[in-house]
Design a protein around this motif. Sequence first.
Motif, PDB file in Angstrom:
ATOM      1  N   VAL A 145       0.795  -1.233   0.000  1.00 30.77           N
ATOM      2  CA  VAL A 145       0.000   0.000   0.000  1.00 30.77           C
ATOM      3  C   VAL A 145       0.825   1.279   0.000  1.00 30.77           C
ATOM      4  O   VAL A 145       0.294   2.351  -0.275  1.00 30.77           O
ATOM      5  N   PHE A 146       2.116   1.199   0.322  1.00 32.13           N
ATOM      6  CA  PHE A 146       2.964   2.396   0.406  1.00 32.13           C
ATOM      7  C   PHE A 146       4.350   2.102  -0.169  1.00 32.13           C
ATOM      8  O   PHE A 146       5.369   2.296   0.490  1.00 32.13           O
ATOM      9  N   PRO A 147       4.405   1.630  -1.427  1.00 32.31           N
ATOM     10  CA  PRO A 147       5.683   1.219  -2.015  1.00 32.31           C
ATOM     11  C   PRO A 147       6.666   2.376  -2.195  1.00 32.31           C
ATOM     12  O   PRO A 147       7.867   2.147  -2.273  1.00 32.31           O
ATOM     13  N   GLN A 148       6.170   3.618  -2.241  1.00 34.29           N
ATOM     14  CA  GLN A 148       7.056   4.765  -2.421  1.00 34.29           C
ATOM     15  C   GLN A 148       8.122   4.822  -1.321  1.00 34.29           C
ATOM     16  O   GLN A 148       9.246   5.238  -1.550  1.00 34.29           O
ATOM     17  N   PRO A 176      14.231  -1.860   2.350  1.00 33.97           N
ATOM     18  CA  PRO A 176      13.567  -0.564   2.187  1.00 33.97           C
ATOM     19  C   PRO A 176      14.182   0.497   3.092  1.00 33.97           C
ATOM     20  O   PRO A 176      14.726   0.188   4.148  1.00 33.97           O
ATOM     21  N   ASP A 177      14.078   1.759   2.654  1.00 38.44           N
ATOM     22  CA  ASP A 177      14.587   2.857   3.474  1.00 38.44           C
ATOM     23  C   ASP A 177      13.899   2.882   4.838  1.00 38.44           C
ATOM     24  O   ASP A 177      14.527   3.151   5.850  1.00 38.44           O
ATOM     25  N   TYR A 178      12.600   2.651   4.844  1.00 43.47           N
ATOM     26  CA  TYR A 178      11.809   2.659   6.075  1.00 43.47           C
ATOM     27  C   TYR A 178      11.187   1.282   6.269  1.00 43.47           C
ATOM     28  O   TYR A 178      10.622   0.725   5.331  1.00 43.47           O
ATOM     29  N   ALA A 182       9.424  11.896   8.288  1.00 47.23           N
ATOM     30  CA  ALA A 182       8.812  10.726   7.645  1.00 47.23           C
ATOM     31  C   ALA A 182       8.949   9.486   8.522  1.00 47.23           C
ATOM     32  O   ALA A 182       8.006   8.689   8.625  1.00 47.23           O
ATOM     33  N   LEU A 183      10.102   9.320   9.179  1.00 46.52           N
ATOM     34  CA  LEU A 183      10.287   8.167  10.069  1.00 46.52           C
ATOM     35  C   LEU A 183       9.273   8.201  11.207  1.00 46.52           C
ATOM     36  O   LEU A 183       8.657   7.183  11.524  1.00 46.52           O
ATOM     37  N   ALA A 184       9.090   9.367  11.816  1.00 45.81           N
ATOM     38  CA  ALA A 184       8.111   9.488  12.902  1.00 45.81           C
ATOM     39  C   ALA A 184       6.700   9.191  12.386  1.00 45.81           C
ATOM     40  O   ALA A 184       5.924   8.476  13.029  1.00 45.81           O
TER      41      ALA A 184
END
Length: 152
Positions: free
Chosen positions: A26-29, A36-38, A72-74
């Motif tokens: 749902v959030f591949p970006q 993955p970065d996150y 973005a991490l938070a």
Amino acid sequence: MDARSGGRTFQPVMNAEEVNSYLREVFPQACSGEVPDYRALSISPGRCTVRLEAGYQHLRPGDTVSGPSLFALADIGGYVCALSHIGRRALTVTTNLSINFMRKAGAGTVDGRCRILKLGRRLMVFEAELIAGDSEDIVAHATGTYSIPPAD
């Protein structure tokens, strides 16, 4: 210690592997790729830990992890907390997020240790402490609210 809200114990309904798989869908970006970065590292009652692999694309001058990357991490930490405790509801959205940047985070891993403060039928309130590298120093602290859509 159990995380509680109003005498109710928070119980996750998805583990980290299930959440990561769902995020890739749902959030591949933000959450795709072999590493993955996150991504979610762990889920426990009322809590989750998420990680940013901060590389070149996350740095601003001075080799400092950029504010938008930490924000973005938070935000992803709040999303992971919500999804892991309410299930697959992709349209759970941020309604508020406030962050305080406290010290420099260099390239490498940044972990977000997130905790649910309140989980209701329509809203979830959480906080996140962002820790860079092996240090226990907090580089940023965030609080946020997510709106939870009605169950299908």
